[in-house]
Design an enzyme around this catalytic site. Structure first.
Site, PDB file in Angstrom:
ATOM      1  N   GLU A 263      11.224  -9.217   3.876  1.00 31.99           N
ATOM      2  CA  GLU A 263      10.053  -8.716   3.400  1.00 31.99           C
ATOM      3  C   GLU A 263      10.724  -7.492   2.634  1.00 31.99           C
ATOM      4  OE1 GLU A 263       7.195  -7.765   6.103  1.00 31.99           O
ATOM      5  OE2 GLU A 263       6.725  -9.815   6.699  1.00 31.99           O
ATOM      6  N   HIS A 281       1.719  -9.490   4.570  1.00 29.50           N
ATOM      7  CA  HIS A 281       1.724  -8.592   5.824  1.00 29.50           C
ATOM      8  C   HIS A 281       0.399  -7.580   5.701  1.00 29.50           C
ATOM      9  CE1 HIS A 281       4.691  -6.768   8.893  1.00 29.50           C
ATOM     10  NE2 HIS A 281       3.498  -6.568   9.026  1.00 29.50           N
TER      11      HIS A 281
END
Length: 530
Positions: A263, A281
């Protein structure tokens, strides 16, 4: 001087105000966390660091953080903090695991609905002016089996919501008891059983050595055909490439992912596959949750810096403000007991055994144990504290054991510490009197009553006449004033000990004079942080 805290990520103004209202000097610099070099330049000025996910707390940064005592993460995940390095430096790492539980659980349920009814794809198709009603045939949640990996705080909420949706819930969690599973209305099963029966599977575990790749290629092959997989927990729990292949083959009917192995995720094997819902997220991304965790971390950090209360620490036992008030003299005693034995022991320690007797056995033993170990380790490293000491002990292979028992003697409660080396065992016991002052009450099995001072000297000798006068005269002749004098012996004419509490550090000449008399088998100066 007031503690000083740096907020290097975006926290709400209300959270920042909490620090100010509690009398803490706070610098609110929400973009500083993105600039590693600039952060490193100023980090040594602060006692506390409040962050979200943008600030990366590395070992290199911690080397510069010479005054740092606590790091507070507004949120659950602390992947951006080197916790091992923080522990070795004695820095507490806190998170806020409860502030966004509801939000994350709701997101998992929303993702389950989204993949069951193909809502994102259907929405995009309809926005494009199509009317593909027959293309988006969904499935009901009612009556389906939900497999939950991890039935803790968030997973437990998901179980509760799923039961309200009339789903059958199976849970795999090594820490879930049968009694708790019954209370939750879920069936506790082993992992392979869950794989074989789940129509929907959702993950709610942290990323650890044990949970990494828990949905491996091998385990994905064990899943019930037509299963839909939801991951709103942590990236790295699922082999994304293997899952993508299972989605393409039809073995897995759908997936909904909020977290990814890398990420920010700009590319993933799961992207652009049909019936795969992906979000960036967003599990904790609600207005309520972001505010809750920000307020919570400000309160936790303030409590620790001002009162010593430790809440939601990942590398130290939690101690409430109420406990901190009651336990402070016992924590101080634990440190003194450890410090005494550490100063007396020159050979490597292999084991530390701590006995808690009476009233103290009902206290927070993890905190008392940490304080004891810290005291022992101070001789080797004066900067050791309750956070770093257990880490150092583990690295050295020292075995730590604790025992608690009901009141067994004259004192309402006491602590006895025994260290084991290859050559010997050495023990000391102490208690806290009603005046709140710690006392040593036994050394080497010999009963005493010794007040603890900053400067002390410990002697052992054969129990013969004249020792008291010899000690007093020697101290007097070297201009050392004795504040307290404690004697003890195993039996008449047997081994005797003395502890002198003096006003200042004993000069080497005084110690040498005692040794030169030939009357003492041991003369040891001691220092305590009182």
């Amino acid at each position: 001087m007031a503690p000083k805290v740096l907020v290097s990520d975006k926290l709400s103004d209300t959270a920042v105000q909490i620090f100010r209202d509690r009398g803490i000097d706070v610098d609110f610099r929400p973009d500083l966390g993105k600039d590693k070099a600039a952060l490193a330049e100023v980090i040594d000025q602060y006692d506390g660091l409040a962050i979200r996910s943008a600030t990366k707390v590395t070992a290199k940064l911690l080397d510069r953080a010479t005054n740092l005592k606590v790091i507070g993460r507004a949120g659950i995940g602390t992947d951006n903090v080197d916790k091992d390095a923080a522990s070795k430096k004695g820095v507490i790492v806190m998170n806020t695991p409860f502030g966004n539980m509801i939000t994350t659980a709701e997101h998992a349920i929303a993702m389950m609905f989204a993949v069951a009814r193909q809502i994102p794809e259907a929405s995009a198709s309809t926005h494009a002016g199509k009317w593909e009603k027959s293309r988006f045939m969904g499935v009901e949640l009612t009556g389906k089996t939900l497999g939950v990996i991890g039935a803790g705080n968030i997973g437990g909420i998901v179980c509760d919501r799923a039961r309200a949706l009339k789903m059958k819930v199976m849970a795999y969690d090594p820490f879930l008891s049968e009694e708790k599973a019954d209370q939750m209305g879920v069936q506790k099963v082993e992992l392979d059983t869950l794989f074989a029966h789940a129509d929907f599977l959702t993950l709610h575990v942290p990323y650890t050595e044990q949970t990494a790749n828990i949905l491996s290629r091998e385990n994905i092959a064990k899943l019930k055909p037509g299963v839909r997989v939801i991951n709103c927990a942590r990236g790295g729990l699922v082999d994304e490439e293997a899952l993508a292949e299972a989605l393409k083959s039809g073995h897995v009917a759908g997936a909904a992912f909020d977290v990814f192995e890398t990420e920010p995720a700009t590319d993933s094997p799961l992207f652009n596959l049909p019936n795969v819902v992906v979000t960036p997220h967003l599990g904790a991304a609600t207005t309520e949750a972001q505010e809750n965790v920000a307020l919570q971390v400000a309160e936790q950090m303030s409590d620790y810096l001002l009162t010593g209360a430790v809440t939601n620490a990942l590398n130290m036992p939690s101690v409430t403000a109420k406990e901190a008030k009651i336990m402070t003299p016992w924590i101080k005693l634990s440190g003194h007991l450890g410090n005494f034995i550490g100063q007396m022991t020159d050979e490597p320690i292999t084991a530390i055994n701590i006995l808690f007797d009476g009233s103290v056995s009902q206290m927070n033993l993890a905190a008392l144990t940490a304080a004891t170990v810290a005291g022992i380790m101070k001789k080797a490293n004066p900067d050791t504290n309750m956070v770093s000491a257990p880490v150092i002990a583990k690295e050295r292979g020292i075995q730590i054991s604790t025992t608690k028992q009901d009141k067994s003697g004259a004192f309402d409660g006491y602590i006895k510490v025994t260290v084991v080396t290859e050559k010997r065992e050495r023990s000391i016991a102490g208690t806290v009197f009603s005046d709140g002052k710690p006392r040593f009450i036994q050394i080497k099995g010999i009963n005493i009553d010794a007040e603890i001072g900053a400067h002390m000297v410990y002697t052992t000798n054969e129990d013969v006449p004249g020792i008291i006068g010899l000690l007093g005269n020697t101290m007097g002749s070297h201009d050392v004033n004795i504040a307290n004098f404690t004697l003890g012996r195993s039996e008449a004419k047997g081994e005797a000990i003395a502890l002198l509490y003096v006003d200042e550090a004993i000069p080497p000449t005084a110690l040498a004079a005692l040794e030169d008399t030939g009357m003492f088998t041991q003369v040891k100066p001691l220092a305590f942080d009182v």
